[in-house]
Design a protein around this motif. Structure first.
Motif, PDB file in Angstrom:
ATOM      1  N   GLY A 145      56.300  36.785  46.096  1.00  0.00           N
ATOM      2  CA  GLY A 145      56.516  38.197  45.571  1.00  0.00           C
ATOM      3  C   GLY A 145      55.144  39.090  45.309  1.00  0.00           C
ATOM      4  O   GLY A 145      54.075  38.186  45.334  1.00  0.00           O
ATOM      5  N   PRO A 146      55.029  40.094  44.954  1.00  0.00           N
ATOM      6  CA  PRO A 146      53.978  41.110  44.904  1.00  0.00           C
ATOM      7  C   PRO A 146      53.293  40.492  43.496  1.00  0.00           C
ATOM      8  O   PRO A 146      53.785  40.516  42.751  1.00  0.00           O
ATOM      9  N   ARG A 147      51.874  40.686  43.824  1.00  0.00           N
ATOM     10  CA  ARG A 147      51.018  40.179  42.407  1.00  0.00           C
ATOM     11  C   ARG A 147      49.849  41.172  42.596  1.00  0.00           C
ATOM     12  O   ARG A 147      49.298  41.639  43.561  1.00  0.00           O
ATOM     13  N   PRO A 148      49.030  40.825  41.315  1.00  0.00           N
ATOM     14  CA  PRO A 148      47.841  41.844  41.300  1.00  0.00           C
ATOM     15  C   PRO A 148      46.909  41.282  42.466  1.00  0.00           C
ATOM     16  O   PRO A 148      46.598  39.878  42.608  1.00  0.00           O
ATOM     17  N   THR A 149      46.226  41.983  43.189  1.00  0.00           N
ATOM     18  CA  THR A 149      45.391  41.952  44.321  1.00  0.00           C
ATOM     19  C   THR A 149      44.070  42.727  44.175  1.00  0.00           C
ATOM     20  O   THR A 149      44.128  44.125  43.854  1.00  0.00           O
ATOM     21  N   ILE A 150      43.091  41.973  44.659  1.00  0.00           N
ATOM     22  CA  ILE A 150      41.889  42.962  44.835  1.00  0.00           C
ATOM     23  C   ILE A 150      41.492  42.979  46.327  1.00  0.00           C
ATOM     24  O   ILE A 150      41.500  41.859  47.197  1.00  0.00           O
ATOM     25  N   LEU A 151      41.323  44.273  46.805  1.00  0.00           N
ATOM     26  CA  LEU A 151      40.950  44.377  48.265  1.00  0.00           C
ATOM     27  C   LEU A 151      39.340  44.896  48.436  1.00  0.00           C
ATOM     28  O   LEU A 151      39.027  45.735  47.563  1.00  0.00           O
ATOM     29  N   TYR A 152      38.679  43.962  49.074  1.00  0.00           N
ATOM     30  CA  TYR A 152      37.361  43.964  49.265  1.00  0.00           C
ATOM     31  C   TYR A 152      36.962  44.435  50.769  1.00  0.00           C
ATOM     32  O   TYR A 152      37.580  44.170  51.463  1.00  0.00           O
ATOM     33  N   GLY A 153      35.750  45.335  50.483  1.00  0.00           N
ATOM     34  CA  GLY A 153      35.444  45.872  52.015  1.00  0.00           C
ATOM     35  C   GLY A 153      33.961  46.422  52.052  1.00  0.00           C
ATOM     36  O   GLY A 153      33.294  46.449  51.096  1.00  0.00           O
ATOM     37  N   TYR A 154      33.286  46.504  53.114  1.00  0.00           N
ATOM     38  CA  TYR A 154      31.963  46.885  53.176  1.00  0.00           C
ATOM     39  C   TYR A 154      31.905  47.714  54.455  1.00  0.00           C
ATOM     40  O   TYR A 154      31.542  49.221  54.042  1.00  0.00           O
ATOM     41  N   GLY A 155      32.020  47.621  55.528  1.00  0.00           N
ATOM     42  CA  GLY A 155      32.079  48.452  56.721  1.00  0.00           C
ATOM     43  C   GLY A 155      30.955  49.419  56.891  1.00  0.00           C
ATOM     44  O   GLY A 155      31.000  50.708  56.986  1.00  0.00           O
ATOM     45  N   GLY A 156      29.889  48.662  57.221  1.00  0.00           N
ATOM     46  CA  GLY A 156      28.500  49.457  57.568  1.00  0.00           C
ATOM     47  C   GLY A 156      27.374  48.500  57.954  1.00  0.00           C
ATOM     48  O   GLY A 156      27.419  47.528  57.718  1.00  0.00           O
ATOM     49  N   PHE A 157      26.467  49.209  58.897  1.00  0.00           N
ATOM     50  CA  PHE A 157      24.889  48.699  59.054  1.00  0.00           C
ATOM     51  C   PHE A 157      25.394  47.172  59.735  1.00  0.00           C
ATOM     52  O   PHE A 157      24.579  46.722  60.162  1.00  0.00           O
ATOM     53  N   GLY A 158      26.384  47.222  60.591  1.00  0.00           N
ATOM     54  CA  GLY A 158      26.695  46.144  61.329  1.00  0.00           C
ATOM     55  C   GLY A 158      26.907  44.619  60.703  1.00  0.00           C
ATOM     56  O   GLY A 158      26.660  43.638  61.284  1.00  0.00           O
ATOM     57  N   LEU A 159      27.061  44.719  59.360  1.00  0.00           N
ATOM     58  CA  LEU A 159      27.121  43.423  58.586  1.00  0.00           C
ATOM     59  C   LEU A 159      28.479  43.108  58.708  1.00  0.00           C
ATOM     60  O   LEU A 159      29.408  43.517  58.532  1.00  0.00           O
ATOM     61  N   SER A 160      28.610  41.661  58.839  1.00  0.00           N
ATOM     62  CA  SER A 160      30.028  40.997  58.949  1.00  0.00           C
ATOM     63  C   SER A 160      30.499  40.394  57.873  1.00  0.00           C
ATOM     64  O   SER A 160      29.719  39.644  56.871  1.00  0.00           O
ATOM     65  N   MET A 161      31.630  40.397  57.382  1.00  0.00           N
ATOM     66  CA  MET A 161      32.254  39.896  56.208  1.00  0.00           C
ATOM     67  C   MET A 161      32.887  38.567  56.815  1.00  0.00           C
ATOM     68  O   MET A 161      34.095  38.572  57.293  1.00  0.00           O
ATOM     69  N   GLU A 198      42.827  31.575  41.214  1.00  0.00           N
ATOM     70  CA  GLU A 198      43.427  30.412  40.315  1.00  0.00           C
ATOM     71  C   GLU A 198      44.208  31.166  39.379  1.00  0.00           C
ATOM     72  O   GLU A 198      45.004  30.677  38.991  1.00  0.00           O
ATOM     73  N   ALA A 199      43.733  32.253  39.006  1.00  0.00           N
ATOM     74  CA  ALA A 199      44.665  32.909  37.634  1.00  0.00           C
ATOM     75  C   ALA A 199      45.934  33.754  38.241  1.00  0.00           C
ATOM     76  O   ALA A 199      46.481  34.349  37.204  1.00  0.00           O
ATOM     77  N   GLY A 200      46.184  33.465  39.554  1.00  0.00           N
ATOM     78  CA  GLY A 200      47.336  33.921  40.093  1.00  0.00           C
ATOM     79  C   GLY A 200      47.350  35.162  40.918  1.00  0.00           C
ATOM     80  O   GLY A 200      48.314  35.840  41.272  1.00  0.00           O
ATOM     81  N   GLY A 201      45.854  35.761  41.156  1.00  0.00           N
ATOM     82  CA  GLY A 201      46.184  36.979  41.922  1.00  0.00           C
ATOM     83  C   GLY A 201      45.637  36.480  43.352  1.00  0.00           C
ATOM     84  O   GLY A 201      45.619  35.552  43.834  1.00  0.00           O
ATOM     85  N   VAL A 202      45.501  37.749  44.071  1.00  0.00           N
ATOM     86  CA  VAL A 202      45.352  37.658  45.719  1.00  0.00           C
ATOM     87  C   VAL A 202      43.819  38.359  45.823  1.00  0.00           C
ATOM     88  O   VAL A 202      43.860  39.346  45.216  1.00  0.00           O
ATOM     89  N   TYR A 203      43.281  37.920  46.965  1.00  0.00           N
ATOM     90  CA  TYR A 203      41.916  38.677  47.040  1.00  0.00           C
ATOM     91  C   TYR A 203      41.910  38.832  48.772  1.00  0.00           C
ATOM     92  O   TYR A 203      42.098  37.618  49.422  1.00  0.00           O
ATOM     93  N   ALA A 204      41.703  40.027  49.091  1.00  0.00           N
ATOM     94  CA  ALA A 204      41.719  40.326  50.528  1.00  0.00           C
ATOM     95  C   ALA A 204      40.438  40.804  50.957  1.00  0.00           C
ATOM     96  O   ALA A 204      39.795  41.708  50.004  1.00  0.00           O
ATOM     97  N   ILE A 205      39.971  40.341  52.121  1.00  0.00           N
ATOM     98  CA  ILE A 205      38.494  40.971  52.659  1.00  0.00           C
ATOM     99  C   ILE A 205      38.891  41.465  54.002  1.00  0.00           C
ATOM    100  O   ILE A 205      39.181  40.729  55.020  1.00  0.00           O
ATOM    101  N   ALA A 206      38.824  42.911  54.077  1.00  0.00           N
ATOM    102  CA  ALA A 206      38.890  43.800  55.323  1.00  0.00           C
ATOM    103  C   ALA A 206      37.743  43.579  56.228  1.00  0.00           C
ATOM    104  O   ALA A 206      36.636  43.907  55.890  1.00  0.00           O
TER     105      ALA A 206
END
Length: 684
Positions: free
Chosen positions: A452-468, A481-489
């Motif tokens: 089910g849907p839950r609190p989520t952080i979406l993280y990004g950078y997108g510059g200077f040729g740096l890779s995530m 661990e606290a129950g959230g979702v973390y996404a890195i684009a």
């Protein structure tokens, strides 16, 4: 919920007319950090942050997860191994030497140099014999590195301080009697607003005055140039490179130091005026190895004769891979059949392949601990059969692995010294389509039993040729661990899919980065991971620009925003910090067409009155000499004035830290404040 009133910020009628376009700048006065008006406003913002931020959560858990410590890849010199390590209770990593018999000694401990924790170790370079060590330190986050040299055996200082060495490489000549390095001209010799620029390459003889240093390169070239300099293992070949700011291309020269003196090297052009990046390694076998993205966006390795280093003589050894980016390589030649290990990232996941050194034929691959990130492939300078590399993933603190080419086995060489209990998480790589149909990838880290849907952080950078790429993060693990979702684009503008991927998100294509980010958010909502009311976004530096643009372009899509050390006034960014070195990435407001690109997405200029903006936390650092905190100050004032929502816009303004390295306790505090804010506004 009623929000308490914001501190008063005067709206001036400052308007610039650029290329016949009026550009209002009502908070220009906040660009002066020393004015009583700015200081009064900052104090009022600090009081507001204290009152509004509520009880800090996550701090203890982030601290526990950071007790893993860390360990760095070794550099081998004269039988000695040089490496960094941070134990669970240390604020900063310590730099060590291990003798051939395994005895270890600490060489540089930042906390011994400065018990306040404000001094950071910026760079280190042992000489070719492992007898001397050059190191650079700065204080309070300024990154204004000062260079010293110590005797490795005794720890006594033999050189320094040498100032104006920010971002300077150190290239030792054999014997440790001299090194090439990069230093800015004295501020007395350049205009006041250009003191961060005007670098030159010098030869310094240890034990002599820097007044006697010989300038060997840089005179008459662009003021924003950065220079690289290195000397081959045998001391014969000097390599000098020049980048215009952070441009994804370089000019490159070599000199044979047996044919011309070190003070007057006869530099021969390898490439000049070419839109590509190239670096050289002079092999122990007499061949010149060329790592380049020239005619190969994802990179290739070529070979040639050092006497004819130009592109016309290059022959492919490791050709470009259609879907993996070639990151680095190491040569192992103390074998019946010498080999080259080649590091790749395939859609942001690392791997190492094994190739015949003579022909490039692929022979197999190096076993790695999992699907994660590999960094710093290193071998012994004199040759050998073993290589070392760093490894981490979302649940593995940094480790150093050792590969033995005789057996084909990889074993653990050094682990991060602290034992921590890491929560179980589920990691998946998602593929989604951006606005123009481009396929983009995203790493999603969630609780094992997430439904089910839950609190989520979406993280990004997108510059200077740096890779995530995947990596151990106490903040991510505490959130999940606290129950959230973390996404890195893995947005365009980064390097995850090669140089073409970078260029698809720079200059006039910058909107692609923001479109990729919005599409990532929409994918998370559409697949039931989260909802707009539970979705937060986070980014720092160029990633701060990303989330600033995201919140002004799609305020309906995000509930909360953490915007750290951001660029936000894209019309005036070149005038502050290192901004003038980034116009090769973003464009310049002095050019009419480029001004149009910048103005179209500049977050500060896109704030509109009466819009219900998300909750926003700006975190900035008073000693940041890369991105001036004025960007966040002005944007904070603009949003506080304009937002029609009852969600707060807050500023966390921290003194005596800068854009980069900081002590662990400062890291924990910043992470805890950020996660507390995002949890509160996403319902975690």
């Amino acid at each position: 919920m009623t929000r308490e009133p914001y501190p008063t910020a005067r709206r001036a009628d400052t308007v610039d007319v650029l290329h016949e376009t009026p550009v209002p700048d009502p908070y220009r006065w906040l660009e002066d950090p020393d004015s009583p008006e700015t200081q009064g406003w900052l104090l009022a913002q600090a009081d507001l942050f204290k009152r509004e931020s509520g009880p800090q959560r996550f701090r203890e858990r982030i601290g526990e997860l950071l007790r893993s410590g860390s360990v760095g890849t070794p550099a081998w010199r004269g039988g000695r191994a040089f490496f960094s390590r941070r134990t669970p209770d240390q604020e900063h990593a310590v730099y060590y030497v291990a003798e051939p018999d395994g005895t270890e000694r600490a060489l540089i401990d930042p906390m011994e140099l400065d018990p306040s924790g404000l001094t950071t170790l910026d760079a280190v370079q042992p000489d070719k014999e492992g007898r001397l060590l050059a190191y650079q330190i700065s204080v309070g986050g300024t990154e204004e590195s000062v260079l010293y040299v110590i005797d490795v055996a005794t720890g006594s200082r033999v050189e320094g301080p040498i100032d104006r060495c920010r971002y300077s490489p150190v290239a030792w000549l054999p014997g440790g009697e001299a090194f090439y390095y990069v230093r800015r001209l004295p501020s007395t010799e350049v205009p006041e607003n250009e003191s961060q620029f005007h670098r030159r390459v010098y030869l310094h003889r240890v034990g002599t005055s820097t007044e006697d240093d010989v300038m060997i390169f840089g005179q008459g070239l662009k003021m924003t140039n950065y220079y690289g300099v290195s000397v081959s293992r045998d001391g014969r070949w000097l390599q000098v490179s020049a980048h215009e700011g952070t441009a994804p291309r370089n000019d490159l020269w070599v000199a044979d130091l047996t044919a011309s003196p070190p003070e007057r090297p006869e530099l021969v052009v390898v490439q000049e005026g070419v839109d590509a990046q190239t670096g050289l390694t002079f092999g122990r076998d007499g061949r010149l190895y060329v790592h380049t993205d020239r005619d190969a966006s994802r990179g290739r390795v070529c070979v040639t004769d050092p006497a004819t280093p130009g592109a016309e003589g290059w022959r492919d050894l490791i050709p470009e891979d259609p879907e993996a980016v070639l990151s680095d390589y190491a040569v192992l030649d103390d074998l019946e059949r010498p080999i080259m290990l080649v590091g790749w990232t395939r859609h942001a996941i690392s791997e190492i392949s094994v190739h015949d050194l003579a022909t490039g034929e692929r022979l197999g691959e190096v076993p790695t601990p999992g699907l994660g990130s590999i960094g710093g492939l290193s071998e012994r300078p004199e040759g050998g059969f073993e290589a070392w590399f760093g490894y981490t993933d979302n649940t593995t603190p940094p480790t150093i692995q050792r590969y033995d080419a005789r057996t084909g086995e990889t074993t653990l060489w050094a682990a991060s010294p602290g034992a921590v209990e890491v929560p179980a998480v589920r990691t998946s790589q998602e593929v989604y389509r951006s606005k123009d149909g481009t396929e983009v990838r995203m790493l999603v880290i969630s609780p094992v039993d997430a439904e089910g849907p839950r609190p989520t952080i979406l993280y990004g950078y997108g510059g200077f040729g740096l890779s995530m790429t995947p990596g151990y993060s106490a903040s991510i693990l505490a959130w999940v661990e606290a129950g959230g979702v973390y996404a890195i684009a893995n947005l365009r503008g980064g390097g995850e899919e090669g140089e073409d991927w970078h260029r698809a998100g720079m200059l006039g294509h910058k909107q692609n980065v923001f479109d990729d980010f919005h599409a990532a958010a929409e994918h998370l909502v559409a697949t039931g991971v989260t909802t707009p009311e539970q979705l937060a976004i986070s980014g720092g530096s160029n990633g701060g620009l990303l989330v600033g643009a995201a919140l002004t372009q799609r305020p309906d899509l995000y509930a909360a925003v953490a915007c750290s050390a951001p660029l936000l006034d894209m019309v005036r960014y070149e005038l502050f910090g290192l901004g003038a070195t980034w116009n090769v990435e973003y464009g310049s407001a002095e050019d009419p067409e480029q001004f149009g690109w910048l103005r179209s997405y500049s977050p500060y200029h896109q704030v509109r009155e009466g819009v219900e903006y998300p909750a926003v936390l700006f975190t900035v650092f008073q000693s940041d000499t890369r991105v001036h905190p004025l960007h966040a100050w002005k944007m904070c004032a603009a949003l506080q004035h304009a937002s029609a929502s009852d969600r707060p816009v807050l500023l966390r303004n921290e003194a005596e830290v800068g854009h980069g390295a900081r002590s662990i306790s400062r890291t924990v505090d910043l992470s805890a404040d950020t996660l507390t804010f995002l949890a509160h506004h996403t319902g975690l």
